[in-house]
Design a protein around this motif. Structure first.
Motif, mmCIF file in Angstrom:
data_model
loop_
_atom_site.group_PDB
_atom_site.id
_atom_site.type_symbol
_atom_site.label_atom_id
_atom_site.label_comp_id
_atom_site.label_asym_id
_atom_site.label_seq_id
_atom_site.Cartn_x
_atom_site.Cartn_y
_atom_site.Cartn_z
ATOM 1 N N HIS A 89 8.867 6.001 7.712
ATOM 2 C CA HIS A 89 7.931 6.298 6.622
ATOM 3 C C HIS A 89 8.207 5.460 5.368
ATOM 4 N N ASN A 90 8.962 4.405 5.503
ATOM 5 C CA ASN A 90 9.328 3.593 4.345
ATOM 6 C C ASN A 90 8.226 2.636 3.893
ATOM 7 N N ILE A 91 7.431 2.157 4.824
ATOM 8 C CA ILE A 91 6.457 1.110 4.517
ATOM 9 C C ILE A 91 5.462 1.541 3.446
ATOM 10 N N ASP A 92 5.002 2.789 3.500
ATOM 11 C CA ASP A 92 3.926 3.221 2.608
ATOM 12 C C ASP A 92 4.346 4.318 1.630
ATOM 13 N N SER A 93 5.649 4.397 1.341
ATOM 14 C CA SER A 93 6.111 5.493 0.468
ATOM 15 C C SER A 93 6.999 4.990 -0.664
ATOM 16 N N ILE A 94 7.152 5.872 -1.644
ATOM 17 C CA ILE A 94 8.118 5.708 -2.726
ATOM 18 C C ILE A 94 9.179 6.773 -2.515
ATOM 19 N N GLY A 95 10.440 6.383 -2.580
ATOM 20 C CA GLY A 95 11.553 7.315 -2.440
ATOM 21 C C GLY A 95 12.152 7.655 -3.793
ATOM 22 N N ILE A 96 12.254 8.953 -4.063
ATOM 23 C CA ILE A 96 12.869 9.442 -5.299
ATOM 24 C C ILE A 96 14.053 10.319 -4.916
ATOM 25 N N GLU A 107 7.894 -3.024 -5.207
ATOM 26 C CA GLU A 107 7.321 -4.018 -4.298
ATOM 27 C C GLU A 107 8.070 -4.062 -2.967
ATOM 28 N N MET A 108 9.326 -3.643 -2.985
ATOM 29 C CA MET A 108 10.145 -3.657 -1.765
ATOM 30 C C MET A 108 9.947 -2.377 -0.966
ATOM 31 N N ILE A 109 9.875 -2.515 0.344
ATOM 32 C CA ILE A 109 9.836 -1.347 1.214
ATOM 33 C C ILE A 109 11.151 -0.596 1.042
ATOM 34 N N GLY A 110 11.078 0.719 0.949
ATOM 35 C CA GLY A 110 12.275 1.532 0.780
ATOM 36 C C GLY A 110 13.112 1.597 2.046
ATOM 37 N N ALA A 111 14.262 2.233 1.909
ATOM 38 C CA ALA A 111 15.149 2.510 3.042
ATOM 39 C C ALA A 111 15.656 3.939 2.848
ATOM 40 N N HIS A 112 14.719 4.892 2.925
ATOM 41 C CA HIS A 112 15.066 6.270 2.594
ATOM 42 C C HIS A 112 14.551 7.288 3.602
ATOM 43 N N CYS A 113 13.600 6.921 4.460
ATOM 44 C CA CYS A 113 13.052 7.875 5.428
ATOM 45 C C CYS A 113 12.537 7.109 6.645
ATOM 46 N N ASN A 164 0.852 -1.187 0.000
ATOM 47 C CA ASN A 164 0.000 0.000 0.000
ATOM 48 C C ASN A 164 0.893 1.244 0.000
ATOM 49 N N ILE A 165 0.843 2.014 -1.071
ATOM 50 C CA ILE A 165 1.669 3.219 -1.217
ATOM 51 C C ILE A 165 0.749 4.429 -1.197
ATOM 52 N N ASN A 166 1.036 5.385 -0.287
ATOM 53 C CA ASN A 166 0.179 6.570 -0.216
ATOM 54 C C ASN A 166 0.947 7.883 -0.131
ATOM 55 N N LYS A 167 2.268 7.844 -0.284
ATOM 56 C CA LYS A 167 3.029 9.099 -0.311
ATOM 57 C C LYS A 167 4.348 8.902 -1.053
ATOM 58 N N VAL A 168 4.920 10.031 -1.460
ATOM 59 C CA VAL A 168 6.210 10.052 -2.140
ATOM 60 C C VAL A 168 7.117 10.994 -1.364
ATOM 61 N N ILE A 169 8.355 10.559 -1.161
ATOM 62 C CA ILE A 169 9.328 11.377 -0.429
ATOM 63 C C ILE A 169 10.509 11.653 -1.352
ATOM 64 N N ILE A 170 10.824 12.939 -1.490
ATOM 65 C CA ILE A 170 11.865 13.394 -2.410
ATOM 66 C C ILE A 170 13.160 13.644 -1.638
ATOM 67 N N HIS A 171 14.263 13.195 -2.237
ATOM 68 C CA HIS A 171 15.594 13.292 -1.631
ATOM 69 C C HIS A 171 16.599 13.855 -2.636
ATOM 70 N N CYS A 172 17.780 14.173 -2.137
ATOM 71 C CA CYS A 172 18.930 14.454 -2.990
ATOM 72 C C CYS A 172 20.057 13.526 -2.542
ATOM 73 N N SER A 173 21.024 13.313 -3.418
ATOM 74 C CA SER A 173 22.125 12.400 -3.096
ATOM 75 C C SER A 173 23.173 13.042 -2.193
ATOM 76 N N ASP A 174 23.099 14.356 -2.016
ATOM 77 C CA ASP A 174 24.018 15.107 -1.151
ATOM 78 C C ASP A 174 25.440 15.133 -1.686
ATOM 79 N N SER A 175 25.583 15.051 -3.013
ATOM 80 C CA SER A 175 26.904 15.159 -3.627
ATOM 81 C C SER A 175 26.783 15.771 -5.016
ATOM 82 N N ASP A 176 27.567 16.822 -5.258
ATOM 83 C CA ASP A 176 27.640 17.419 -6.589
ATOM 84 C C ASP A 176 28.827 16.886 -7.392
#
Length: 130
Positions: A65-72, A56-62, A3-15
């Protein structure tokens, strides 16, 4: 599918130009002992959308809040490209349509962790385009 109900936006923290790829970010996360890259998608400087971990896999980004989100993740720390922003909007529209996610459920990582500045750009300008 989970069940996905939110999206969380990130940056890689490196230029660093050598970090502008999913392979490097995946290795950073594997070095931390994770199963795979924590994000579901990575958008490189040229605007290419790259697959990270399976949706299909739970993220590891926040934490918490990983269970129900997509990390970009957009590659970069302070320098992002118009191509990245354009294809972030394209990807978000697709995800929102597919999972019926309202734009109110698009967040920056810093929304959930006040000690983070990530995604290091004004996400409200992206959300205006959705």
């Amino acid at each position: 599918m989970r069940n996905i109900n939110k999206v969380i936006i990130h940056c890689s923290d490196s230029d660093n130009p050598h970090h502008d790829n999913v392979k490097t970010i995946r290795q950073w996360h594997l070095d931390r002992g994770w199963q795979d890259i924590g994000y579901h998608f990575v958008i490189t400087k040229n605007g290419r959308i790259k697959w990270g971990r399976s949706l299909e896999m739970i993220g590891a980004h926040c934490k918490g809040h990983n269970i129900d989100s997509i990390g970009i993740c957009l590659t970069g720390r302070n320098n992002f490209t118009q191509e990245q922003f354009h294809f972030l909007v394209v990807l978000l529209k697709k995800i929102m349509r597919e999972f019926k996610i309202p734009k109110e459920n698009i967040f920056g990582h810093n929304h959930f962790n006040k000690h983070k500045t990530c995604p290091n750009f004004d996400l409200s300008k992206i959300i205006e385009q959705l």
